[in-house]
Motif scaffolding. Structure first.
Motif, PDB file in Angstrom:
ATOM      1  N   VAL A 126       0.470   3.938   1.399  1.00 34.36           N
ATOM      2  CA  VAL A 126       0.603   4.457   2.753  1.00 34.36           C
ATOM      3  C   VAL A 126       1.830   3.838   3.433  1.00 34.36           C
ATOM      4  CG1 VAL A 126      -0.444   4.433   5.035  1.00 34.36           C
ATOM      5  CG2 VAL A 126      -1.850   4.908   3.049  1.00 34.36           C
ATOM      6  N   VAL A 127       1.949   2.525   3.301  1.00 37.92           N
ATOM      7  CA  VAL A 127       3.078   1.834   3.923  1.00 37.92           C
ATOM      8  C   VAL A 127       4.380   2.203   3.211  1.00 37.92           C
ATOM      9  CG1 VAL A 127       4.032  -0.420   4.499  1.00 37.92           C
ATOM     10  CG2 VAL A 127       1.576  -0.035   4.673  1.00 37.92           C
ATOM     11  N   PRO A 145       0.835  -1.207   0.000  1.00 34.15           N
ATOM     12  CA  PRO A 145       0.000   0.000   0.000  1.00 34.15           C
ATOM     13  C   PRO A 145       0.870   1.258   0.000  1.00 34.15           C
ATOM     14  CG  PRO A 145      -0.733  -1.544   1.694  1.00 34.15           C
ATOM     15  CD  PRO A 145       0.550  -2.082   1.142  1.00 34.15           C
ATOM     16  N   GLY A 151       5.014   4.987   1.882  1.00 31.25           N
ATOM     17  CA  GLY A 151       5.341   6.315   2.383  1.00 31.25           C
ATOM     18  C   GLY A 151       5.988   6.250   3.754  1.00 31.25           C
ATOM     19  N   ILE A 152       5.468   5.372   4.614  1.00 30.39           N
ATOM     20  CA  ILE A 152       6.024   5.239   5.962  1.00 30.39           C
ATOM     21  C   ILE A 152       7.455   4.693   5.892  1.00 30.39           C
ATOM     22  CG2 ILE A 152       5.788   4.018   8.151  1.00 30.39           C
ATOM     23  CD1 ILE A 152       2.734   4.051   7.660  1.00 30.39           C
TER      24      ILE A 152
END
Lengths: 272, 285
Positions: B112-113, B110, B115-116
């Protein structure tokens, strides 16, 4: 090809493999590192292997709840799309009716609609329907946003079903739905498998809809949970790494076991 | 055959799509022509909301960042995908399968992940990138990658590329495998070096795939939100602001319904035009 060319090409292949894998590998290491081990540098192998980051994130930070919420939403979206898109794709591929071109164009247009461009109206509509802060409020719009891709892909899949088989089924006096379920669906199984995987993947990865629709902590999904964890514990890298891994491990496992279906599905619509 | 079953087959998909995508698009378009107060439409104002676009410097900055994102994506992951596919195509089937799986893997993560993970790699204090540069004795090249206006957008694009280049490899590989091998054999007889075959046979014959991926990248560059929101939220300043984050902030943080609707319509017009161009160009082939 000279040996020099061949070796330099191999180096290029390896460099990009490192680019793809190194971040994942480093996160894996960090997730298994204890705090005391942190100062040995990010590349050292974590020893002893430490599962406390996983346990902490899973139970204390609510990731078990986030995980099940994501699973529930993704499965629901996938089922919803599977119940609707193959029928529509079949209608576009094999049936004659007025307005076929126009309706198909309407679906095609939706292929590129980004969630942020409809959120201004969608949010109000969900409020009116009382669906804010419910899983249904994420599931329905998400299935709808994935519908154009699913219908487009299913139309391509259904076009490959031989007309003679469909005709044979209808000759026997079977209704269209019966013919669809007994003849078309079994033949389209690989395509349906790809669709299932892709829709599940996209749904699991979704961030904006659950971010704005879900407010109660115990309803949130894993992407939202991972993102908020990042803000909450600024320096708990072990925890964040474990959370990240929990968030994408199911997808990686699915991908590695069913690579063919995945790639076929994701490249559907690409020109030959 | 009568048309009734066809409509019944279409109905469920059409209903869902109509209610949660088509209707909101029509509503957003209508909203953009009204003045709003606290979420309640006050009156028809024609194009008055649109007139604000001209002086909205954040909008123009965001639009330019989307455009830069397209250029960077064409320059890096797309070209890398082409080169890698051309190299891989000459290797054994096992190598092709394993390497393309490796390249494709980040796409399953994902955003989001992603990005993290990368936010952490880029961290100025304990990030891996600066650590690695230090190890190599290049510590002075290190920086606060996502926190500096000059490097933030490019650094984010490296993350976007990370999730995209494998997709390019897969698409290009599929296309290369359908190129007539006798073309390469003929070039080999002439003693053409590898890069000449690449330039004169592979690249021109993959034009359709390049066109597809280029347009795909352009549309994705307009659509992406997660990666920016989870890393920089458009900052530092407005250095990584894109249209989607501008819509989000205008609606959810400022509560400016009319103008958020205008921005949504602009976003929709751009992606729909790009996709219309894509279908026209790709169908014409």
């Amino acid at each position: 090809m000279t040996r020099f060319t061949k070796h330099s090409q191999t180096i290029i292949l390896v460099i990009f493999a490192l680019y793809a894998l190194a971040p994942v590998y480093l996160v894996l290491l960090a997730s298994m590192r204890s705090e005391a081990d942190l100062f040995n540098g990010p590349l050292s192998l974590p020893w002893p292997i430490n599962t406390s980051n996983y346990l902490r994130v899973w139970s204390d930070s609510g990731f078990s709840t986030f995980f099940w919420n994501s699973l529930k939403i993704s499965v629901a979206v996938t089922v919803l799309v599977l119940l609707t898109a193959p029928l529509a794709g079949y209608a576009f591929a094999k049936m004659q009716f007025r307005g076929r071109e126009a309706l198909f164009a309407l679906f095609l247009a939706g292929l590129v609609v980004p969630a942020p461009s409809v959120i201004v109206a969608l949010y109000g509509n969900l409020q009116t329907l009382g669906l804010i802060d419910t899983h249904i409020g994420v599931i329905l719009p998400q299935a709808a946003l994935l519908m154009p891709f699913a219908v487009f892909m299913m139309r391509t899949v259904m076009q490959d079903v031989p007309d003679e088989l469909i005709e044979a089924a209808t000759m026997d006096g079977a209704g269209p739905l019966y013919g669809f379920l007994t003849v078309v669906v079994p033949l389209a199984r690989p395509g349906l498998m790809s669709l299932t995987l892709i829709v599940f993947l996209f749904s699991w990865q979704e961030y904006l809809l659950p971010l704005v629709v879900l407010q109660t902590e115990t309803l949130k999904t894993i992407t939202v949970g991972a993102a908020s964890l990042q803000g909450r514990y600024g320096v708990d890298y072990g925890g964040i790494a474990a959370a990240g891994l929990i968030a994408f491990a199911p997808l990686v496992v699915l991908f590695l076991t069913m690579q063919r279906s995945f790639v076929r599905g994701l490249s559907a619509g690409a020109v030959k | 055959m009568t048309a009734r079953p066809a409509y019944l087959f279409l109905l469920p998909a059409l209903f869902l799509y109509g209610a949660f995508v088509v209707l909101p698009i029509l509503q957003v378009t209508a909203y953009s022509f009204f003045s709003w107060d606290n979420g309640i439409a006050q009156g028809f104002v024609g194009f008055a909301n649109y007139a604000r676009l001209g002086s909205d410097t954040v909008f123009w900055a965001a639009l330019s960042h989307n455009a830069i994102w397209v250029v960077l994506t064409l320059a890096f992951p797309l070209m890398a995908g082409l080169l890698l596919a051309a190299i891989l195509a000459e290797r054994g089937p096992r190598t092709i399968q394993i390497m393309s799986a490796i390249y494709f893997l980040p796409r399953t993560i994902p955003l989001v992940v992603a990005g993290i993970i990368w936010g952490w790699i880029y961290n100025p204090l304990f990030g891996l990138l600066n650590y690695g540069l230090d190890m190599l004795g290049l510590g002075n090249l290190g920086g606060a990658w996502l926190a500096e206006e000059s490097t933030a957008l490019v650094s984010l694009n490296v993350v976007g590329a990370w999730t995209f280049f494998g997709f390019c490899v897969v698409i290009y590989l599929g296309a290369i495998q359908s190129i007539d091998p006798s073309l390469y054999e003929a070039a080999e007889v002439d003693g053409a070096p590898w890069w000449r075959k690449f330039r004169d046979i592979t690249v021109p014959l993959l034009r359709n795939s390049t066109l597809f991926l280029g347009l795909y990248a352009a549309i994705e560059a307009m659509r992406f939100f997660d990666l920016v929101w989870v890393t920089t939220q458009g900052g530092p300043g407005y250095a990584t602001e894109v249209l989607t984050t501008h819509v989000y902030k205008t609606f959810f943080l400022v509560g400016d319904f009319g103008y958020a609707a205008v921005l949504s319509v602009v976003l929709l017009v751009i992606v729909l035009s790009l996709s219309a161009i894509a279908f026209r160009l790709l169908r014409a082939k």
